[in-house]
Write a protein that holds these residues in place. Sequence first.
Motif, PDB file in Angstrom:
ATOM      1  N   ASP A  42      59.710  18.718 114.854  1.00 26.07           N
ATOM      2  CA  ASP A  42      60.873  19.590 114.929  1.00 26.07           C
ATOM      3  C   ASP A  42      60.462  21.063 114.927  1.00 26.07           C
ATOM      4  O   ASP A  42      61.063  21.887 115.631  1.00 26.07           O
ATOM      5  N   PHE A  43      59.406  21.393 114.184  1.00 25.23           N
ATOM      6  CA  PHE A  43      58.948  22.781 114.188  1.00 25.23           C
ATOM      7  C   PHE A  43      58.183  23.090 115.473  1.00 25.23           C
ATOM      8  O   PHE A  43      58.324  24.182 116.045  1.00 25.23           O
ATOM      9  N   LEU A  44      57.383  22.144 115.962  1.00 22.09           N
ATOM     10  CA  LEU A  44      56.649  22.364 117.202  1.00 22.09           C
ATOM     11  C   LEU A  44      57.588  22.586 118.385  1.00 22.09           C
ATOM     12  O   LEU A  44      57.221  23.262 119.351  1.00 22.09           O
ATOM     13  N   ALA A  45      58.796  22.047 118.297  1.00 25.46           N
ATOM     14  CA  ALA A  45      59.775  22.292 119.356  1.00 25.46           C
ATOM     15  C   ALA A  45      60.179  23.761 119.417  1.00 25.46           C
ATOM     16  O   ALA A  45      60.563  24.264 120.469  1.00 25.46           O
ATOM     17  N   LEU A  46      60.062  24.450 118.273  1.00 27.53           N
ATOM     18  CA  LEU A  46      60.389  25.873 118.207  1.00 27.53           C
ATOM     19  C   LEU A  46      59.156  26.741 118.411  1.00 27.53           C
ATOM     20  O   LEU A  46      59.237  27.825 118.987  1.00 27.53           O
ATOM     21  N   SER A  47      58.015  26.296 117.892  1.00 26.69           N
ATOM     22  CA  SER A  47      56.786  27.080 117.916  1.00 26.69           C
ATOM     23  C   SER A  47      55.638  26.192 118.389  1.00 26.69           C
ATOM     24  O   SER A  47      54.923  25.607 117.565  1.00 26.69           O
ATOM     25  N   PRO A  48      55.440  26.067 119.696  1.00 28.38           N
ATOM     26  CA  PRO A  48      54.450  25.115 120.217  1.00 28.38           C
ATOM     27  C   PRO A  48      53.019  25.426 119.819  1.00 28.38           C
ATOM     28  O   PRO A  48      52.153  24.556 119.934  1.00 28.38           O
ATOM     29  N   ASN A  49      52.763  26.633 119.321  1.00 19.78           N
ATOM     30  CA  ASN A  49      51.420  26.995 118.851  1.00 19.78           C
ATOM     31  C   ASN A  49      51.227  26.651 117.375  1.00 19.78           C
ATOM     32  O   ASN A  49      50.232  27.043 116.768  1.00 19.78           O
ATOM     33  N   ASN A  50      52.168  25.926 116.793  1.00 21.95           N
ATOM     34  CA  ASN A  50      52.171  25.498 115.389  1.00 21.95           C
ATOM     35  C   ASN A  50      51.830  26.628 114.408  1.00 21.95           C
ATOM     36  O   ASN A  50      51.070  26.454 113.467  1.00 21.95           O
ATOM     37  N   ARG A  51      52.429  27.806 114.642  1.00 19.74           N
ATOM     38  CA  ARG A  51      52.242  28.939 113.750  1.00 19.74           C
ATOM     39  C   ARG A  51      53.590  29.489 113.328  1.00 19.74           C
ATOM     40  O   ARG A  51      54.547  29.503 114.106  1.00 19.74           O
ATOM     41  N   ILE A  52      53.652  29.933 112.064  1.00 22.46           N
ATOM     42  CA  ILE A  52      54.833  30.657 111.626  1.00 22.46           C
ATOM     43  C   ILE A  52      54.569  32.142 111.818  1.00 22.46           C
ATOM     44  O   ILE A  52      53.401  32.554 111.883  1.00 22.46           O
ATOM     45  N   PRO A  53      55.626  32.933 111.993  1.00 18.03           N
ATOM     46  CA  PRO A  53      57.050  32.599 111.913  1.00 18.03           C
ATOM     47  C   PRO A  53      57.622  32.196 113.268  1.00 18.03           C
ATOM     48  O   PRO A  53      56.990  32.362 114.311  1.00 18.03           O
ATOM     49  N   ALA A  54      58.847  31.682 113.201  1.00 17.31           N
ATOM     50  CA  ALA A  54      59.675  31.469 114.380  1.00 17.31           C
ATOM     51  C   ALA A  54      61.108  31.750 113.942  1.00 17.31           C
ATOM     52  O   ALA A  54      61.416  31.724 112.748  1.00 17.31           O
ATOM     53  N   ILE A  55      61.945  32.056 114.901  1.00 16.08           N
ATOM     54  CA  ILE A  55      63.356  32.244 114.584  1.00 16.08           C
ATOM     55  C   ILE A  55      64.208  31.444 115.542  1.00 16.08           C
ATOM     56  O   ILE A  55      63.789  31.110 116.657  1.00 16.08           O
ATOM     57  N   VAL A  56      65.421  31.143 115.095  1.00 16.23           N
ATOM     58  CA  VAL A  56      66.484  30.666 115.974  1.00 16.23           C
ATOM     59  C   VAL A  56      67.664  31.590 115.762  1.00 16.23           C
ATOM     60  O   VAL A  56      68.133  31.762 114.629  1.00 16.23           O
TER      61      VAL A  56
END
Length: 206
Positions: A42-56
Amino acid sequence: MIQLYAWDTPNARKISVALEEMGLTYRVEPVDITQGRQFQPDFLALSPNNRIPAIVDSEGPDNAPISVFESGAILVYLAEKTGLFLPATGRARVQVMEWLMWQMGGFGPMPGQVHHFLGVDEAQRAYGLERYQKETRRLYGVLDRRLAEGEHVAGALSIADFAILGWAWRHARHRIDLADFPNVQRWYAALMARPAVQRGFSAALT
């Protein structure tokens, strides 16, 4: 409403500070990177580089939700969304983008290597620490010379300041005494005295 996916790291603090300074409403979704949460689908769907941060952002372009990953891209997105801390055109915009890219390309990756090598044994760390601490000090010197020219890194207060502040916040961990860089010390103290910056650094990201 903006959902911030984050953990207590310099790159995430850039965003919490910017959100507070911009007066945007947000909610934090902690992503526990110590437990591998950043690798969940679910997080990789937002941040494909598997790094934080991300926003929606539920109110993205055309009032449709949008997700954004990579801290520099997030800062530019938020600045353009609000019309704050990033001049729209001209030389002033170029300066902000130059110093934002300086942070992303150097003043982050190099101190990050210091963080890494502080976590390994003495035999492994000696070479790495010498190399990356030397480069980290050089970058603080670049920043100090720039700040000798003005109050902020790119004219008026901007997202470039927020980006750099996220890493300067860890100066003690970098084994940097800000007294060695008086212009950085002055800039850092002034920013950290701002109420919105204080809220950004006290936001619960874990």
